[in-house]
Design a protein around this motif. Structure first.
Motif, PDB file in Angstrom:
ATOM      1  N   ASN A   2       0.826  -1.212   0.000  1.00 29.07           N
ATOM      2  CA  ASN A   2       0.000   0.000   0.000  1.00 29.07           C
ATOM      3  C   ASN A   2       0.866   1.269   0.000  1.00 29.07           C
ATOM      4  N   ILE A   3       0.214   2.419  -0.039  1.00 27.55           N
ATOM      5  CA  ILE A   3       0.918   3.696  -0.097  1.00 27.55           C
ATOM      6  C   ILE A   3       1.866   3.865   1.089  1.00 27.55           C
ATOM      7  N   GLY A   4       1.395   3.540   2.268  1.00 29.49           N
ATOM      8  CA  GLY A   4       2.228   3.680   3.465  1.00 29.49           C
ATOM      9  C   GLY A   4       3.475   2.822   3.400  1.00 29.49           C
ATOM     10  N   GLU A   5       3.333   1.601   2.934  1.00 25.38           N
ATOM     11  CA  GLU A   5       4.491   0.706   2.814  1.00 25.38           C
ATOM     12  C   GLU A   5       5.480   1.221   1.779  1.00 25.38           C
ATOM     13  N   ARG A   6       4.961   1.736   0.670  1.00 27.51           N
ATOM     14  CA  ARG A   6       5.851   2.282  -0.359  1.00 27.51           C
ATOM     15  C   ARG A   6       6.531   3.567   0.124  1.00 27.51           C
ATOM     16  N   LEU A   7       5.808   4.365   0.891  1.00 26.70           N
ATOM     17  CA  LEU A   7       6.385   5.578   1.453  1.00 26.70           C
ATOM     18  C   LEU A   7       7.542   5.221   2.390  1.00 26.70           C
ATOM     19  N   LYS A   8       7.331   4.233   3.227  1.00 34.70           N
ATOM     20  CA  LYS A   8       8.391   3.783   4.136  1.00 34.70           C
ATOM     21  C   LYS A   8       9.580   3.252   3.329  1.00 34.70           C
ATOM     22  N   GLU A   9       9.299   2.482   2.303  1.00 35.02           N
ATOM     23  CA  GLU A   9      10.359   1.933   1.449  1.00 35.02           C
ATOM     24  C   GLU A   9      11.208   3.062   0.857  1.00 35.02           C
ATOM     25  N   GLU A  10      10.564   4.117   0.384  1.00 31.44           N
ATOM     26  CA  GLU A  10      11.287   5.251  -0.180  1.00 31.44           C
ATOM     27  C   GLU A  10      12.104   5.967   0.903  1.00 31.44           C
ATOM     28  N   ARG A  11      11.532   6.138   2.079  1.00 32.49           N
ATOM     29  CA  ARG A  11      12.255   6.797   3.179  1.00 32.49           C
ATOM     30  C   ARG A  11      13.521   6.019   3.518  1.00 32.49           C
ATOM     31  N   VAL A  12      13.386   4.703   3.633  1.00 28.84           N
ATOM     32  CA  VAL A  12      14.532   3.850   3.953  1.00 28.84           C
ATOM     33  C   VAL A  12      15.554   3.879   2.814  1.00 28.84           C
ATOM     34  N   ARG A  13      15.072   3.828   1.578  1.00 26.07           N
ATOM     35  CA  ARG A  13      15.960   3.868   0.417  1.00 26.07           C
ATOM     36  C   ARG A  13      16.823   5.123   0.429  1.00 26.07           C
ATOM     37  N   LEU A  14      16.236   6.234   0.856  1.00 17.05           N
ATOM     38  CA  LEU A  14      16.959   7.502   0.883  1.00 17.05           C
ATOM     39  C   LEU A  14      17.793   7.684   2.153  1.00 17.05           C
ATOM     40  N   GLY A  15      17.662   6.766   3.108  1.00 15.26           N
ATOM     41  CA  GLY A  15      18.496   6.789   4.303  1.00 15.26           C
ATOM     42  C   GLY A  15      18.037   7.710   5.410  1.00 15.26           C
ATOM     43  N   PHE A  16      16.736   7.983   5.486  1.00 17.12           N
ATOM     44  CA  PHE A  16      16.206   8.852   6.537  1.00 17.12           C
ATOM     45  C   PHE A  16      15.474   8.043   7.595  1.00 17.12           C
ATOM     46  N   ASN A  17      15.507   8.536   8.850  1.00 21.98           N
ATOM     47  CA  ASN A  17      14.638   7.941   9.868  1.00 21.98           C
ATOM     48  C   ASN A  17      13.310   8.703   9.847  1.00 21.98           C
ATOM     49  N   GLN A  18      12.340   8.221  10.608  1.00 19.11           N
ATOM     50  CA  GLN A  18      11.012   8.848  10.577  1.00 19.11           C
ATOM     51  C   GLN A  18      11.037  10.299  11.036  1.00 19.11           C
ATOM     52  N   ALA A  19      11.824  10.607  12.063  1.00 16.42           N
ATOM     53  CA  ALA A  19      11.866  11.984  12.582  1.00 16.42           C
ATOM     54  C   ALA A  19      12.440  12.940  11.540  1.00 16.42           C
ATOM     55  N   GLU A  20      13.508  12.536  10.863  1.00 15.31           N
ATOM     56  CA  GLU A  20      14.109  13.384   9.828  1.00 15.31           C
ATOM     57  C   GLU A  20      13.129  13.615   8.683  1.00 15.31           C
ATOM     58  N   PHE A  21      12.488  12.541   8.268  1.00 17.38           N
ATOM     59  CA  PHE A  21      11.544  12.610   7.154  1.00 17.38           C
ATOM     60  C   PHE A  21      10.386  13.533   7.497  1.00 17.38           C
ATOM     61  N   ALA A  22       9.850  13.366   8.701  1.00 20.47           N
ATOM     62  CA  ALA A  22       8.741  14.204   9.153  1.00 20.47           C
ATOM     63  C   ALA A  22       9.145  15.676   9.188  1.00 20.47           C
ATOM     64  N   ALA A  23      10.369  15.945   9.640  1.00 20.68           N
ATOM     65  CA  ALA A  23      10.836  17.325   9.784  1.00 20.68           C
ATOM     66  C   ALA A  23      10.879  18.048   8.438  1.00 20.68           C
ATOM     67  N   PHE A  24      11.489  17.434   7.430  1.00 20.05           N
ATOM     68  CA  PHE A  24      11.548  18.167   6.163  1.00 20.05           C
ATOM     69  C   PHE A  24      10.227  18.149   5.418  1.00 20.05           C
ATOM     70  N   ALA A  25       9.310  17.255   5.828  1.00 22.78           N
ATOM     71  CA  ALA A  25       7.980  17.239   5.212  1.00 22.78           C
ATOM     72  C   ALA A  25       7.016  18.185   5.941  1.00 22.78           C
ATOM     73  N   GLY A  26       7.455  18.701   7.088  1.00 22.73           N
ATOM     74  CA  GLY A  26       6.631  19.650   7.830  1.00 22.73           C
ATOM     75  C   GLY A  26       5.484  19.031   8.600  1.00 22.73           C
ATOM     76  N   VAL A  27       5.672  17.771   9.036  1.00 21.68           N
ATOM     77  CA  VAL A  27       4.642  17.103   9.838  1.00 21.68           C
ATOM     78  C   VAL A  27       5.268  16.557  11.114  1.00 21.68           C
ATOM     79  N   ALA A  28       4.420  16.174  12.049  1.00 17.21           N
ATOM     80  CA  ALA A  28       4.899  15.558  13.289  1.00 17.21           C
ATOM     81  C   ALA A  28       5.340  14.122  13.013  1.00 17.21           C
ATOM     82  N   LYS A  29       6.224  13.612  13.862  1.00 12.56           N
ATOM     83  CA  LYS A  29       6.690  12.237  13.702  1.00 12.56           C
ATOM     84  C   LYS A  29       5.518  11.258  13.778  1.00 12.56           C
TER      85      LYS A  29
END
Length: 115
Positions: A2-29
């Protein structure tokens, strides 16, 4: 997947943790966590922000990877592609296995991983 799983896959592929990803996306962890769990769906502003970090939004939304334009690949990659296209099919399979072996010994930054 699903979208969430693919989003996580992309985050991991780019080498970010959830907090980093959330920060540059402008959302809470917690929002990032909910997106990846499939409990909430990201909006267009979020998708635009993560796209700027290298996320393949087409893949996240549809499950299909976007094709890269030939002019967007490096000179080295272009040269390798030209050589690859000049060899016979059996040798292409050998080249692919070799490239896969080299890639599996590198970390996400491209540095060789020692065993």
């Amino acid at each position: 997947m699903n979208i969430g799983e693919r989003l996580k896959e992309e985050r991991v592929r780019l080498g970010f943790n959830q907090a980093e990803f959330a920060a540059f996306a402008g959302v809470a962890k917690t929002s990032q966590f909910n997106y990846e769990k499939g409990e909430r769906s990201p909006d267009a502003d979020y998708l635009a922000a993560v796209s700027a970090q290298g996320v393949d939004i087409l893949y996240v939304v549809t499950g299909e990877r976007k094709r890269q334009a030939a002019d967007s690949i490096s000179d080295d990659a272009s040269e390798l592609l030209q050589v690859y296209e000049q060899v016979v099919d059996a040798d292409r399979q050998i080249l692919l296995r070799m490239a896969s072996a080299f890639a599996s010994t590198a970390d996400s930054s491209g540095k060789k991983v020692s065993n």
